[in-house]
Enzyme design. Structure first.
Site, short mmCIF file in Angstrom:
data_model
loop_
_atom_site.label_atom_id
_atom_site.label_comp_id
_atom_site.label_asym_id
_atom_site.label_seq_id
_atom_site.Cartn_x
_atom_site.Cartn_y
_atom_site.Cartn_z
N SER A 198 0.83 -1.20 0.00
CA SER A 198 0.00 0.00 0.00
C SER A 198 0.87 1.26 0.00
O SER A 198 1.61 1.50 -0.94
CB SER A 198 -0.96 -0.04 1.19
OG SER A 198 -1.92 0.96 1.12
N HIS A 239 -7.67 -5.60 0.38
CA HIS A 239 -6.46 -4.79 0.61
C HIS A 239 -5.66 -5.27 1.82
O HIS A 239 -4.42 -5.32 1.76
CB HIS A 239 -6.88 -3.33 0.80
CG HIS A 239 -5.74 -2.35 0.75
ND1 HIS A 239 -5.09 -2.02 -0.42
CD2 HIS A 239 -5.13 -1.64 1.73
CE1 HIS A 239 -4.15 -1.14 -0.17
NE2 HIS A 239 -4.14 -0.89 1.12
#
Length: 476
Positions: free
Chosen positions: A247, A452
């Site tokens: 990320s 995610h």
């Protein structure tokens, strides 16, 4: 919409009001490096026992159990989503978790000492050698790094937004990426960027000062990564290292390559898990709703002296315990809040391990980091922080902030992404891939609902992510 923003502002203020909190020992100027042996790490374990439950307070929390649920249902539009956006919270997935969720969570809360151990203590507990090192950046921030030493090739592992080195160990000794790398002989360096709970220090400023928090992920890439890369290479005597980012850890690496391309010669390989450069196609309804108001929220937070988001302190720990240990509220805050932001994947959620995860996450970040991402969503560009035309002209010499040049990221880069990641859309990954000059692998996770956060905390991290990750690493 107004009710949603108001509720989120309250949560934001509650979690950030202690941004000045720090242990007194953290204010002492450190030595550049300090190694902590296993026995010391274990012996120095500090616990944060859950407070006695006050009946009145629990009743108060229970009274508002339906509030976040109502907000989520408003976001989902009664199950149809907003403008085609996916829905994280509805009657079907509420029932899917059921009573087993709460019972499993409470079992983990009662029976897992990992909730109370620091990152270095967790590493030592599971039988790995561990060292603690401290690095000073060019602009004076003091960063802590945890090392699992070996004679193998060094790997620098960088966390995402509001994360820390803990992100790579909380999945447990059999699934944590840090442990898996160490078992395969890598010299593992766990990074902690400025502002997270392990790196809340500066040579002249205290975190109680707003100026301390005047940074976004640009500074993480421009200052933090070079300092940690140089330090790890100096200690190991190597010319290059391998880099793993998740990320924001990928965003910072792209900034590094664009702004300080000379560092690309020091990177043997960069693996970008859930790579974030462009995010105009982000599907998270939670983030989509907040992005247009980010400028207003940032201005308001600065006016009220709120500069940090999600700090790790006693007040926030108490809030997490109340939310995650009180009846049906646990079901929302400890599962659906993740799904609402990152995507829905209940099959990969280790409910018993959630108390450990929420005891170590979030780890703190600046409000400016989040605003910078919101600007990217709106502008549909990968560029530096937008201060407004007048201030941009002073800082950049133009009314618009300059864009990062991914063409300068010349190190070999492997991309790992998924279809169900609501924060990183495959179309945005494809755009990033087109602009990077040296992509050596682009791998879409073959799991339909992989979200995610699954990249670091899924039940099957070892099988779904690490098997491919290790194969890529071994080729360089």
């Amino acid at each position: 919409m107004a009710a949603i923003i108001f509720s989120l502002l309250l949560m934001f203020a509650f979690s950030s009001s202690q941004s000045g909190y720090t242990r007194s020992s953290e204010l002492v100027h450190p030595r550049v490096a300090r190694a902590v042996p296993n026995a010391t790490a274990v012996a120095s374990a500090r616990s944060y026992p859950a407070p006695n439950r006050a009946t009145g307070l629990v009743d108060f929390v229970n009274l508002f159990t339906d509030v976040p649920i109502s907000i989520a249902r408003s976001i989902s539009g009664g199950g149809s989503g907003i403008n085609g956006l996916p829905v994280a919270f509805n009657d079907n997935n509420l029932g899917a978790l059921g009573e087993n969720f709460v019972s499993d969570f409470k079992f983990g809360l009662r029976n897992n000492e990992d909730c109370d151990l620091r990152c270095d203590q967790l590493i030592a507990k599971y039988g790995f050698p561990v060292e603690t090192h401290e690095v000073v950046t060019e602009d004076g921030y003091i960063l802590k790094m945890f090392r699992i030493p070996s004679d193998g090739p060094p790997v620098l592992v960088q966390h995402g937004l509001s994360g820390s080195a803990d992100d790579y160990v909380v999945a447990g000794s059999e699934s944590g990426i840090a442990y898996l790398l160490a078992r395969d002989g890598y010299d593992v360096w766990l990074a902690n960027s400025r502002g997270c709970k392990h790196s809340r220090r500066h040579i002249t400023m205290k975190p109680s000062r707003g100026k301390f928090w005047d940074f976004s992920w640009h500074e993480v890439g421009y200052y933090d990564l070079p300092a940690m890369i140089d330090y790890a290479l100096n200690v190991t005597g190597r010319d290059t290292l391998k880099y793993i980012g998740h990320s924001q850890g990928t965003t910072a690496f792209f900034v590094l390559g664009s702004e300080r391309p000379e560092y690309m010669d020091k990177i043997a390989l960069a693996v970008a898990m859930s790579p974030v450069a462009f995010n105009s196609h982000m599907r998270s309804p939670f983030i989509r709703l907040l992005a247009p108001t980010s400028g207003l929220l940032y201005a308001a937070s600065r006016a009220f002296g709120i500069h940090e988001v999600g700090p790790d302190n006693n007040l926030v720990r108490l809030g997490r315990w109340l939310a995650c240990g009180t009846g049906p509220l646990a079901e929302f805050f400890c599962s659906n809040i993740i799904f609402l932001v990152a995507g829905f994947n209940v099959e990969q959620l280790n409910v018993t391990n959630l108390p450990v995860i929420f005891s170590h996450m979030p780890s703190g970040s600046s409000a400016k980091q989040m605003v910078h991402y919101a600007q990217e969503i709106i502008s549909k560009k990968f560029r530096q922080f937008d201060y407004g035309a007048e201030e941009n002209m002073k800082r950049y010499g133009s009314s618009e902030p300059p864009e990062y040049d991914l063409g300068k990221v010349t190190a070999p880069v492997a991309l790992i992404y998924s279809d169900a990641d609501w924060l990183v859309h495959p179309r945005d990954v494809a755009k990033t891939e087109r602009l990077l000059p040296n992509v050596v692998d682009s791998y879409k996770v073959p799991s339909k609902n992989f979200n995610h956060m699954d990249f670091i905390i899924a039940k099957d991290v070892k099988k779904i992510i690490y098997k491919k990750l290790n194969k890529i690493l071994s080729g360089y």
